[in-house]
Design a protein around this motif. Structure first.
Motif, mmCIF file in Angstrom:
data_model
loop_
_atom_site.group_PDB
_atom_site.id
_atom_site.type_symbol
_atom_site.label_atom_id
_atom_site.label_comp_id
_atom_site.label_asym_id
_atom_site.label_seq_id
_atom_site.Cartn_x
_atom_site.Cartn_y
_atom_site.Cartn_z
ATOM 1 N N ASP A 142 0.837 -1.209 0.000
ATOM 2 C CA ASP A 142 0.000 0.000 0.000
ATOM 3 C C ASP A 142 0.869 1.257 0.000
ATOM 4 N N ARG A 161 2.017 1.763 -3.485
ATOM 5 C CA ARG A 161 0.929 2.282 -4.323
ATOM 6 C C ARG A 161 0.769 3.785 -4.133
ATOM 7 N N LYS A 162 0.897 4.225 -2.914
ATOM 8 C CA LYS A 162 0.704 5.637 -2.592
ATOM 9 C C LYS A 162 1.887 6.503 -3.015
#
Length: 130
Positions: free
Chosen positions: A17, A20-21
């Motif tokens: 995550d 992804r960010k």
């Protein structure tokens, strides 16, 4: 009761995550952001290379990599985990700013320190046949 295995899976998902960010051309990475996932000292082994790093030394790598990236997406196909770490079998898509899409098959081994920070990121990315 959460086991070390469960904790490692949760930390691995959080690391994906984080990527992804932050692995996008318009994100601004700092030492403090790297420290959200990575320990004070860690090892990165991309496609057979071996680097000892810390958050400051590591910044150059993702900053260079993300400069042409619109984003990255992971599809985790299989997860193998124990108290020592996590291995993820994944399909990975990288979207480029110029509209190109790159597809990879990837294996990623992650290990974490006592603080829940990455101490090892060992990955093998192979281009996915069209």
């Amino acid at each position: 009761m959460t086991t070390q295995r469960d904790r490692n899976i949760r930390l691995a998902q959080a690391a994906l995550d984080w990527n992804r960010k932050h692995l996008r051309h318009n994100s601004r990475l700092t030492k403090e952001l790297v420290e959200e996932c990575f320990g004070r000292s860690f090892v990165v082994e991309p496609n057979g290379r071996h680097y000892r790093a810390d958050p400051v030394l590591y910044l150059e790598f993702p900053n260079g990599m993300k400069s042409s990236m619109a984003g990255i997406e992971y599809q985790v196909l299989n997860t193998v985990a124990d108290g020592e770490g996590v291995v993820l079998d994944m399909a990975v898509q990288i979207a480029r700013l110029n509209g190109e899409q790159e597809s990879f098959i990837a294996m990623l081994l992650m290990r974490f320190d006592e603080h829940g920070k990455l101490s090892l990121w060992k990955e093998l990315y192979l281009p996915r046949p069209a």
